[in-house]
Design an enzyme around this catalytic site. Structure first.
Site, PDB file in Angstrom:
ATOM      1  N   GLY B 208       0.824  -1.207   0.000  1.00  0.00           N
ATOM      2  CA  GLY B 208       0.000   0.000   0.000  1.00  0.00           C
ATOM      3  C   GLY B 208       0.849   1.244   0.000  1.00  0.00           C
ATOM      4  O   GLY B 208       1.976   1.245  -0.512  1.00  0.00           O
ATOM      5  N   SER B 209       0.312   2.294   0.598  1.00  0.00           N
ATOM      6  CA  SER B 209       0.982   3.591   0.495  1.00  0.00           C
ATOM      7  C   SER B 209       2.182   3.675   1.441  1.00  0.00           C
ATOM      8  O   SER B 209       2.252   2.982   2.458  1.00  0.00           O
ATOM      9  CB  SER B 209       0.008   4.716   0.824  1.00  0.00           C
ATOM     10  OG  SER B 209      -0.237   4.746   2.218  1.00  0.00           O
ATOM     11  N   GLY B 213       2.052   2.404   5.257  1.00  0.00           N
ATOM     12  CA  GLY B 213       2.975   1.286   5.461  1.00  0.00           C
ATOM     13  C   GLY B 213       4.060   1.620   6.465  1.00  0.00           C
ATOM     14  O   GLY B 213       4.417   0.795   7.312  1.00  0.00           O
ATOM     15  N   GLU B 232       5.446  -3.322   1.201  1.00  0.00           N
ATOM     16  CA  GLU B 232       5.786  -2.839  -0.143  1.00  0.00           C
ATOM     17  C   GLU B 232       5.134  -1.480  -0.250  1.00  0.00           C
ATOM     18  O   GLU B 232       3.914  -1.375  -0.332  1.00  0.00           O
ATOM     19  CB  GLU B 232       5.219  -3.826  -1.169  1.00  0.00           C
ATOM     20  CG  GLU B 232       5.614  -3.514  -2.599  1.00  0.00           C
ATOM     21  CD  GLU B 232       4.843  -4.393  -3.566  1.00  0.00           C
ATOM     22  OE1 GLU B 232       4.759  -5.613  -3.367  1.00  0.00           O
ATOM     23  OE2 GLU B 232       4.292  -3.812  -4.513  1.00  0.00           O
ATOM     24  N   CYS B 269       1.706  -1.233  -8.812  1.00  0.00           N
ATOM     25  CA  CYS B 269       2.942  -0.870  -8.119  1.00  0.00           C
ATOM     26  C   CYS B 269       4.127  -0.809  -9.075  1.00  0.00           C
ATOM     27  O   CYS B 269       5.141  -0.215  -8.752  1.00  0.00           O
ATOM     28  CB  CYS B 269       3.206  -1.841  -6.983  1.00  0.00           C
ATOM     29  SG  CYS B 269       2.947  -3.558  -7.450  1.00  0.00           S
TER      30      CYS B 269
END
Lengths: 504, 504
Positions: B208-209, B213, B232, B269
């Site tokens: 995610g962001s 994160g 990630e 991503c």
């Protein structure tokens, strides 16, 4: 790697970091053969200079020369073994997916993956192994083997030995043709903390106290770009003796226990801090006799002595603990600490109710004998009281195979890195299968700092997709110039899958 | 594992954690065969229920059914491939040191080391892959394959799909005979944070962001017992096009670029966020033409739309950026966001001076074209501006092999997890050699979340010393009942060492 301003505490550190960052790409591209040669060169130079190093080490650490000679054998073997691992090359985990237009989830490109060094590593040297966990110790060997520049923070307990060892390492690496900057020694704590915060440092390792280690781990985790911090912070290494084992072999167990607790003045990360024995076992006399034969041993540093004396006072002063062997700890006129072993006895109930005060590691020759009544309660107790340890040991009679014992072993496996059957946890061999780590606080990242698997901590993986052969690094090329193991996933894996479904 | 009071935000969560912790030892001891069967059972049930799942997924995510069908193929293949890896058993890395009384550093015990599951895993599902990175996605498959119970935090973007998928997973695992508690779905953020803080959770994964994160990573690192947090967080996936490549193939590059940026509305991503091309290249017209053919695409969630609109305004509003294709983003009457792709052009100088504002990821169909004059400056620039990415791509002409290109590839390897030669980074195959990770912020721990190596994130290693055969786990026994690869270090390694010294 980054233009973030350095937080370096000194110009010297800034130069060290710049050199290390500059050396990193060149070192990463050295062949395994060249890196192996460099590791062997360090081992050879250490062997050549061993006698002069022992003189300094004895003076600075108070450890016996015999013990130091053994430690040097381990240190140079470690370098030579890691050289072998590097040359063999399976640590690179080279994987090649052949392109496959008919792959089950859509056309698959040619993908090749290999382990590469992460970049400059900061190694905090330990006090208790001035060779094997210090300047030229396991972390340095592993990081260099993986292809990373190393910056060692010298331990304050042996500064002259650290400088002498660093000179040897630097000269040996240079003579083997490695680039400038692949190795450096720093000495101040401020420099070490500044280095830990610097973007050019890509991982760190540490062996020491839980409080210092956790503070450093928190710094590593709170950087703008966090890095892995491989800390080994504390372990009490419980030992569990079954009724049958004690009947079979009481004297050997009692004597082995005293020897393991007393060796190197108890200043070992795998010292057995707790011995669980059935209640009313006649083992006390043998422990008292064996302990009486242990002479006074000097301690590593004034800080260790002060911490140990405090911890010993806390434990022996408790009402729910009986002192079996009082032992001693004192500071001599030169400021050196000296100790003889202390053994205390308590019950499971006291341990459970007083756990916060009783369970912390005592870094010195003190161990707690815990009398238990119910063997069936041990597995749950072990997991609850000892959630993270480097080792756990069971002493069972030969052929003993009860459900209680099997349950205890399964519990110990969940909370420790190495489970021993008989013997004592002190003495860690450097081998392919060794594991020296465990759940927190034994390790901040549960990996190993001893044995060949330690190299993996300082690697990351990179994949190349549809790269021409000329752009691939040697371990991924079809002509495999380094002759390392390559694992290939052939085209048609989806049909291979079909044919293998029958196996389960 | 511990009696630390749970910080659970709800009774339901407390039950989930207790069940997971209880199931962990039993699941850890299932045979690879049984675990592989369970993974295949999940894949089979998902395939059977696919049509009903697609209806929910289209309604909740706005993604095209064709794309979702491809994603489901990937999801079930992933489960089947991991089943195969589990059954094959080399992921256990079983190592056996034979005892050796003549080992070079002193008598060596019998030591055997194997990978074991770490315990309950908390998986934060992603919004953009409602199958492949969600309830039954890669992290769930990897954690279960490794033998760990899984607790999935559903993504708010597709709650009904998450519940439907969770029912299928739960039923399939139960039908395959796995213990209760090996899988659970939680939905509230408070529960997820409480679970992340709970001692029974042993590792977590997240996609995610960067802001969300990093906040979660900081919680994981600040626990009394820190745990690995495999996050990630963000990647801009730069693409570098050489002069020769652009002369050879301008239309294919321009069209491929637009397709890669626009696919799934740029919510991937691995979307290429930057395209480096030589200055004054006639590529703009083709990009404009290709972009004009891309229809409006719905976005995943109102939060994604709001964040993307802000980011797009910031970038297009800058004086040092020229808008090539304005594109659009709007919110419809039902609150759904819709976008067409936006392309802007800037210079290397503008990128360097405006880096803080320009370099962040835009999670949507926007990409920045960067015109460069000096190819020789790109390697240093790439390392400095893009220190952590999932992917980096070079487009070179066929046979092009210049020192500048080689230097660029070496730089990109140091700052990204996967380096592509031609093609586009969107579309990640699930294979043995795939690497989906990279230096921070691409990943909080530089490992892979895609491909068979992902299983390793959820394992730790344990060694058994001098254990009787009856006390060893199956993969370490001499009779090797699971028929997995065992690497044995035979007695006499020190002489083997001697005989191998000649190789380097």
């Amino acid at each position: 790697m980054s233009d973030t301003p350095s937080l370096a505490a000194s110009t010297a550190l800034s130069d060290v970091l710049t050199l290390a960052a500059t050396a990193a790409p060149a070192l990463a591209e050295t062949s395994p053969r060249d890196r192996a040669r460099a590791l062997v060169a360090v081992a050879d130079r250490l062997d050549e200079s061993a006698d002069e190093l022992f003189v300094i080490a004895v003076a600075e650490t108070g450890l016996a020369e015999g013990r130091l000679r053994g430690e040097m054998r381990r240190t140079t073997w470690q370098l030579r073994l890691f050289a072998e691992v590097v040359a063999e090359g399976s640590y690179l985990d080279a994987r090649i997916d052949d392109a496959d237009p008919d792959y089950v989830v859509g056309p698959r490109p040619d993908v090749r993956r290999v382990n590469v060094p992460v970049g400059p590593i900061l190694v905090f040297a330990a006090s208790n192994f001035p060779f094997a966990f210090s300047v030229a110790g396991g972390d340095t060997a592993a990081a260099l083997a993986a292809g990373n520049p190393v910056i060692v923070k010298a331990h304050e307990g042996h500064p002259r030995l650290s400088r002498a060892t660093a000179r040897i390492v630097t000269d040996a690496l240079a003579s083997a043709g490695l680039p400038d900057g692949v190795f450096a020694l720093i000495e101040s704590r401020d420099d070490a903390v500044a280095a830990l915060r610097d973007e050019r440092v890509r991982a760190a390792s540490f062996t020491g106290s839980t409080s210092a280690g956790r503070a450093l781990a928190d710094i590593a985790a709170s950087r703008p770009s966090p890095i892995p911090f491989y800390g080994e912070l504390g372990s009490v290494n419980p030992v569990f003796v079954t009724e049958a084992a004690l009947q079979e072999n009481p004297a050997d167990i009692a004597e082995g226990y005293v020897t393991s607790v007393s060796g190197s003045c108890g200043q070992l990360c795998t010292k057995p801090g707790f011995l669980f024995v059935p209640s009313h076992t006649p083992i006390a006399e043998t422990i008292i006799e064996a302990a009486a034969k242990v002479g006074e041993h000097s301690e590593l540093t004034p800080g260790v002595t002060a911490g140990y004396a405090r911890r010993r006072d806390t434990i022996t002063g408790r009402g729910d603990v009986t002192t079996l062997v009082p032992g001693s700890v004192r500071v001599d006129d030169d400021g050196f600490g000296w100790a003889t072993p202390t053994f205390v006895v308590t019950s499971v109930d006291a341990l459970v109710s007083g756990r916060d005060a009783l369970l912390d590691e005592a870094f010195g020759p003190l161990s707690v004998i815990v009398e238990y009544d119910d063997a069936a309660a041990l597995p749950e107790l072990a997991e609850r009281l000892f959630p993270g340890n480097l080792t756990a040991t069971v002493h069972a009679a030969s052929g003993e195979d009860t459900p209680e014992l099997a349950a205890l072993v399964r519990s110990l496996m969940r909370v420790s890195g190495r489970v021993l059957f008989g013997g004592w946890p002190t003495g860690v061999s450097v081998t392919a299968a060794m594991q020296h780590g465990g759940p927190y606080p034994a390790a901040t990242v549960d990996s190993t700092s001893v044995g060949t698997a330690a190299i993996g901590r300082f690697l990351r993986s990179v994949a190349y997709q549809n790269a021409p052969q000329s752009m691939l690094p040697p371990p991924l090329r079809d002509d495999n110039p380094w002759h390392i193991p390559q694992r290939r996933s052939p085209k048609g894996l989806s049909s291979l899958w079909g044919s293998l479904t029958g196996r389960y």
